[in-house]
Motif scaffolding. Structure first.
Motif, PDB file in Angstrom:
ATOM      1  N   GLU A  41      51.749  49.729  35.794  1.00 51.86           N
ATOM      2  CA  GLU A  41      52.047  50.757  36.711  1.00 51.86           C
ATOM      3  C   GLU A  41      51.672  50.575  38.139  1.00 51.86           C
ATOM      4  N   ASP A  42      51.215  49.182  38.378  1.00 50.59           N
ATOM      5  CA  ASP A  42      50.709  48.951  39.702  1.00 50.59           C
ATOM      6  C   ASP A  42      52.149  48.842  40.600  1.00 50.59           C
ATOM      7  N   GLY A  71      43.050  30.619  48.348  1.00 50.74           N
ATOM      8  CA  GLY A  71      41.839  30.765  49.265  1.00 50.74           C
ATOM      9  C   GLY A  71      41.190  32.207  49.293  1.00 50.74           C
ATOM     10  N   HIS A  72      41.383  32.539  48.066  1.00 49.05           N
ATOM     11  CA  HIS A  72      40.513  34.055  47.707  1.00 49.05           C
ATOM     12  C   HIS A  72      39.342  33.787  47.063  1.00 49.05           C
ATOM     13  N   GLU A  73      38.248  34.463  47.778  1.00 47.05           N
ATOM     14  CA  GLU A  73      36.953  34.288  47.434  1.00 47.05           C
ATOM     15  C   GLU A  73      36.398  34.920  46.127  1.00 47.05           C
ATOM     16  N   ALA A  74      37.169  35.808  45.633  1.00 51.07           N
ATOM     17  CA  ALA A  74      36.817  36.492  44.310  1.00 51.07           C
ATOM     18  C   ALA A  74      37.529  35.689  43.068  1.00 51.07           C
ATOM     19  N   GLU A 116      38.098  44.443  38.211  1.00 51.15           N
ATOM     20  CA  GLU A 116      37.235  45.621  38.725  1.00 51.15           C
ATOM     21  C   GLU A 116      38.105  46.168  39.433  1.00 51.15           C
ATOM     22  N   HIS A 117      38.584  45.670  40.705  1.00 49.49           N
ATOM     23  CA  HIS A 117      39.173  46.609  41.682  1.00 49.49           C
ATOM     24  C   HIS A 117      40.486  47.390  40.933  1.00 49.49           C
ATOM     25  N   GLU A 168      46.212  45.166  47.366  1.00 45.02           N
ATOM     26  CA  GLU A 168      45.235  45.507  48.090  1.00 45.02           C
ATOM     27  C   GLU A 168      44.116  44.362  48.017  1.00 45.02           C
ATOM     28  N   PHE A 169      43.859  44.225  46.836  1.00 41.48           N
ATOM     29  CA  PHE A 169      42.786  42.935  46.228  1.00 41.48           C
ATOM     30  C   PHE A 169      43.149  41.706  47.006  1.00 41.48           C
TER      31      PHE A 169
END
Length: 94
Positions: free
Chosen positions: A22-23, A68-71, A78-79, A88-89
Motif C-alpha cells: 500500500e506504500d 550508503g544507508h546506515e540502517a 520498523e519505519h 521517507e526511510f
C-alpha cells in the motif's frame, strides 16, 4: 524458537508486506524501469547463499549499505510499520 514466537513473526511479516503493498512511494511507475533481477542484486551486493533460501532481510540490509544507508532491513521494517514510507526511510539515512 517456540511456535508462538514464530507465529508472531509471521503475522508481523504479513502486516509489513501489506503495508509495503500500500506504500504510495512504491507505486511510482518510472522507477520500475530501473529494476534489476534477483541474480543482478545478488551479484551487486556480493551475497552468496550456499544451497539455501535467500535471506531477504540480509539482502535488503546489504543493499542499504551498498547505497550508503546506515540502517538495516530491521530499521526499514520498523519505519514502515510505524506508518512511514520507503522513500521517507531512504531519505532519512542519507
Amino acid at each position: 524458537m517456540n511456535v508462538s514466537n514464530m507465529e508472531q513473526k509471521q503475522v508481523r511479516l504479513k502486516q509489513f508486506l501489506k503495508k509495503l503493498s500500500e506504500d504510495p512511494s512504491l507505486l511510482n511507475q518510472e522507477r520500475q524501469e530501473d529494476s534489476r533481477s534477483l541474480a543482478e542484486i545478488l551479484m551487486l551486493t556480493g551475497y552468496t547463499p550456499r544451497n539455501e533460501p535467500v535471506d531477504m532481510a540480509e539482502l535488503v540490509s546489504l543493499l542499504l549499505k551498498k547505497v550508503g544507508h546506515e540502517a538495516c532491513s530491521k530499521g526499514m521494517m520498523e519505519h514502515v510499520m510505524n506508518g512511514g514510507t520507503v522513500d521517507e526511510f531512504m531519505n532519512i539515512g542519507k
